[in-house]
Write a protein that holds these residues in place. Structure first.
Motif, PDB file in Angstrom:
ATOM      1  N   ILE A  20       3.856  33.798  43.660  1.00  0.00           N
ATOM      2  CA  ILE A  20       4.663  32.979  42.749  1.00  0.00           C
ATOM      3  C   ILE A  20       6.072  32.750  43.297  1.00  0.00           C
ATOM      4  O   ILE A  20       6.638  33.622  43.958  1.00  0.00           O
ATOM      5  N   CYS A  21       6.609  31.569  42.977  1.00  0.00           N
ATOM      6  CA  CYS A  21       7.960  31.263  43.454  1.00  0.00           C
ATOM      7  C   CYS A  21       9.001  31.706  42.430  1.00  0.00           C
ATOM      8  O   CYS A  21      10.148  31.956  42.765  1.00  0.00           O
ATOM      9  N   GLY A  22       8.595  31.740  41.145  1.00  0.00           N
ATOM     10  CA  GLY A  22       9.517  32.142  40.085  1.00  0.00           C
ATOM     11  C   GLY A  22      10.487  31.041  39.677  1.00  0.00           C
ATOM     12  O   GLY A  22      11.303  31.247  38.772  1.00  0.00           O
ATOM     13  N   GLU A  23      10.376  29.863  40.308  1.00  0.00           N
ATOM     14  CA  GLU A  23      11.392  28.827  40.069  1.00  0.00           C
ATOM     15  C   GLU A  23      10.834  27.491  39.587  1.00  0.00           C
ATOM     16  O   GLU A  23      11.553  26.699  38.995  1.00  0.00           O
ATOM     17  N   CYS A  24       9.555  27.225  39.861  1.00  0.00           N
ATOM     18  CA  CYS A  24       9.014  25.900  39.518  1.00  0.00           C
ATOM     19  C   CYS A  24       8.793  25.827  37.995  1.00  0.00           C
ATOM     20  O   CYS A  24       8.887  26.832  37.302  1.00  0.00           O
ATOM     21  N   GLU A  25       8.466  24.639  37.512  1.00  0.00           N
ATOM     22  CA  GLU A  25       8.272  24.473  36.063  1.00  0.00           C
ATOM     23  C   GLU A  25       7.174  25.375  35.526  1.00  0.00           C
ATOM     24  O   GLU A  25       7.300  25.940  34.443  1.00  0.00           O
ATOM     25  N   GLN A  26       6.074  25.499  36.276  1.00  0.00           N
ATOM     26  CA  GLN A  26       4.966  26.339  35.787  1.00  0.00           C
ATOM     27  C   GLN A  26       5.370  27.809  35.769  1.00  0.00           C
ATOM     28  O   GLN A  26       5.067  28.522  34.812  1.00  0.00           O
ATOM     29  N   CYS A  27       6.048  28.279  36.812  1.00  0.00           N
ATOM     30  CA  CYS A  27       6.499  29.676  36.816  1.00  0.00           C
ATOM     31  C   CYS A  27       7.441  29.922  35.647  1.00  0.00           C
ATOM     32  O   CYS A  27       7.372  30.951  34.984  1.00  0.00           O
ATOM     33  N   LYS A  28       8.323  28.953  35.373  1.00  0.00           N
ATOM     34  CA  LYS A  28       9.268  29.134  34.256  1.00  0.00           C
ATOM     35  C   LYS A  28       8.547  29.239  32.927  1.00  0.00           C
ATOM     36  O   LYS A  28       9.026  29.873  31.999  1.00  0.00           O
ATOM     37  N   VAL A  68      -0.755  28.911  38.374  1.00  0.00           N
ATOM     38  CA  VAL A  68      -0.716  27.506  38.778  1.00  0.00           C
ATOM     39  C   VAL A  68       0.693  27.143  39.267  1.00  0.00           C
ATOM     40  O   VAL A  68       1.131  25.998  39.130  1.00  0.00           O
ATOM     41  N   CYS A  69       1.364  28.142  39.854  1.00  0.00           N
ATOM     42  CA  CYS A  69       2.667  27.898  40.495  1.00  0.00           C
ATOM     43  C   CYS A  69       2.553  26.668  41.397  1.00  0.00           C
ATOM     44  O   CYS A  69       1.571  26.513  42.120  1.00  0.00           O
ATOM     45  N   GLU A  70       3.559  25.795  41.323  1.00  0.00           N
ATOM     46  CA  GLU A  70       3.476  24.516  42.045  1.00  0.00           C
ATOM     47  C   GLU A  70       4.012  24.593  43.466  1.00  0.00           C
ATOM     48  O   GLU A  70       3.967  23.616  44.207  1.00  0.00           O
ATOM     49  N   THR A  71       4.519  25.755  43.855  1.00  0.00           N
ATOM     50  CA  THR A  71       5.222  25.864  45.134  1.00  0.00           C
ATOM     51  C   THR A  71       4.450  26.618  46.208  1.00  0.00           C
ATOM     52  O   THR A  71       4.555  26.297  47.380  1.00  0.00           O
ATOM     53  N   THR A  72       3.691  27.671  45.804  1.00  0.00           N
ATOM     54  CA  THR A  72       3.293  28.672  46.796  1.00  0.00           C
ATOM     55  C   THR A  72       2.022  28.355  47.581  1.00  0.00           C
ATOM     56  O   THR A  72       1.731  29.037  48.562  1.00  0.00           O
TER      57      THR A  72
HETATM   58 ZN   LIG Z   1       6.289  28.647  40.952  1.00  0.00          ZN
END
Ligand SMILES: [Zn+2]
Ligand SMILES: NC(=O)c1ccc[n+]([C@@H]2O[C@H](COP(=O)([O-])OP(=O)(O)OC[C@H]3O[C@@H](n4cnc5c(N)ncnc54)[C@H](O)[C@@H]3O)[C@@H](O)[C@H]2O)c1
Ligand SMILES: [Zn+2]
Length: 391
Positions: free
Chosen positions: A90-98, A104-108
């Protein structure tokens, strides 16, 4: 280093491979102290989930000691710290992580283009779980590179053993999420198909969440006994009709909440003819996944009930009775687990002694015995429920 490497269908070997190194400032390198074999690994072992490549390192349930951090980890992790690695990167920063939708993290997912083609959208990167989810090397190894390590970790309090916390990375939050997604009421019967490690965690979670009655369904006596020890009523589907027994236990109403902790590899037997048909279609490439449990759940679930699916499906399932599901007003909830959404709460419950997830471990061996243990776990030999490997 040594690692368990996928070479093809039913061919996993303990090989010597190149040590991982920091590739991105947000990476950390973890020396793995414990890792486990998951039911999801069996789907890869059988080559049911596409996009594994020979040479891929297996494993997504692991923990250990941080031995190196990249410059971008920014104090979120330190060398020497002991962590559990969540299987979802997880990136912890994208809309899905938030939103806490970590799986379904959009970054990793570094191979987004593949997932985008197959799923319509990318999903999170996962460790050791095909190139559809990034093709990241897994943790059944002496060392693992953890991308986005500043966010992708679960800290471990002193005083808890590896065995107590290891499953925070996968099966414990998976069973928990499956139960939470049922919106359990104190009047509910929760029926759980499959008493493997995920089913066992779902049973204990449903009990902790206050269900009136929890039922575990399987055919393996040692798994059914473990289910009973966790507070469930056991149904052996080889000895009695699941539908009849569930109706009996609920005064003919059916369970309000049904959990599929089996997924695409439902047991094949002549007593359940649709499973034989599914298997034949699978061999002829007319269907990828066996849908017996979905059909049974939809049939027996009480109208307006919930069908919660932590079991992994890979592609297409035939003959899912949507007419029944629609007319009965059923709610479907499913997905890869949003691991970090649950782990603060679950770690606290372990610390408070509400649950000790290590109850599920039946085998602890060295990494070199891993290839053999895939077969033991798959064939449920020697009472095997959960294997922990010590690299
Ligand atoms: Zn993310
Ligand atoms: N959603 C997630 O994030 C997530 C995480 C971990 C595991 N999983 C999935 O959960 C599933 C279970 O994992 P596991 O580690 O417990 O695997 P497992 O293979 O050990 O357990 C499956 C159990 O189901 C039983 N079973 C098979 N057919 C049955 C039937 N028709 N009725 C009742 N029981 C039946 C088997 O006997 C076995 O005990 C797998 O599909 C795995 O991929 C999902
Ligand atoms: Zn898993």
């Amino acid at each position: 280093m040594r690692a368990l490497v996928w070479h093809g269908k039913e061919d996993i070997r303990c090989d010597t491979v190149t040590d991982p190194k920091i590739e991105d400032p947000r990476d950390a390198i973890v020396k793995v102290t414990s890792c486990a074999i998951c039911g999801s690994d069996l789907h890869l072992f059988h080559n049911f989930i596409p996009a594994m490549l020979p040479g891929d390192i297996m494993g997504h349930e692991m923990m250990g000691e941080v031995v190196e951090v990249g410059s971008g980890v920014n104090g979120h992790l330190r060398e020497g710290e002991r962590i559990v690695v969540p299987f979802t990167i997880i990136c912890g920063e994208c809309e899905q992580c938030k939103r806490g939708n970590f799986s379904v993290c959009e970054t990793t997912n570094r191979k987004k283009y593949l997932a985008d083609k197959v799923f319509g959208h990318p999903v999170a990167g996962l460790f050791g779980y095909t190139h559809l989810t990034g093709g990241y090397p897994g943790g059944q190894a002496e060392y693992v590179r953890v991308p986005f390590a500043d966010a992708t970790h679960i800290t471990v309090p002193d005083g808890l053993t590896d065995e107590q916390v290891l499953f925070l990375g996968d099966i414990f939050p998976t069973g928990w999420q499956a139960a939470v997604q049922c919106d359990i009421q104190t009047t509910d019967t929760v029926a759980i198909w499959g008493c493997g490690p995920v089913g066992q965690m779902a049973i204990r979670s449903a009990v902790l969440l206050g269900a009136r009655q929890v039922v575990g369904i399987d055919r393996l006596p040692e798994r059914l006994s473990m289910a009973e020890a966790g507070g469930a009523i056991a149904i052996n589907f080889e000895e009695e009709s699941v539908v009849e027994r569930l109706n009996e236990l609920t005064g003919g109403k059916g369970p309000e909440k049904c959990i599929d902790a089996i997924g695409l590899e439902s047991h094949v037997s002549l007593s359940q003819p649709d499973t034989v048909l599914d298997r034949a279609k699978q061999i002829m490439m007319l269907e990828s996944d066996r849908g017996h449990v979905l059909r049974e759940m939809i049939y027996v679930c009480r109208p307006a009930g919930v069908i919660s699916i932590p079991g992994v499906y890979g592609g297409l399932v035939d003959k899912v009775p949507m007419g029944l599901a629609m007319n009965k007003g059923l709610t479907f909830r499913m997905g890869q687990t949003h691991v970090n959404r649950w782990t603060d709460d679950l770690r606290r419950r372990i610390e408070e002694g509400q649950i000790d997830p290590s109850f599920v471990i039946t085998h602890t061996v060295g990494l070199g015995e891993g290839p053999e243990m895939y077969k033991v776990f798959r064939d449920k030999q020697d009472g095997c429920v959960k294997v922990v490997l010590k690299p």
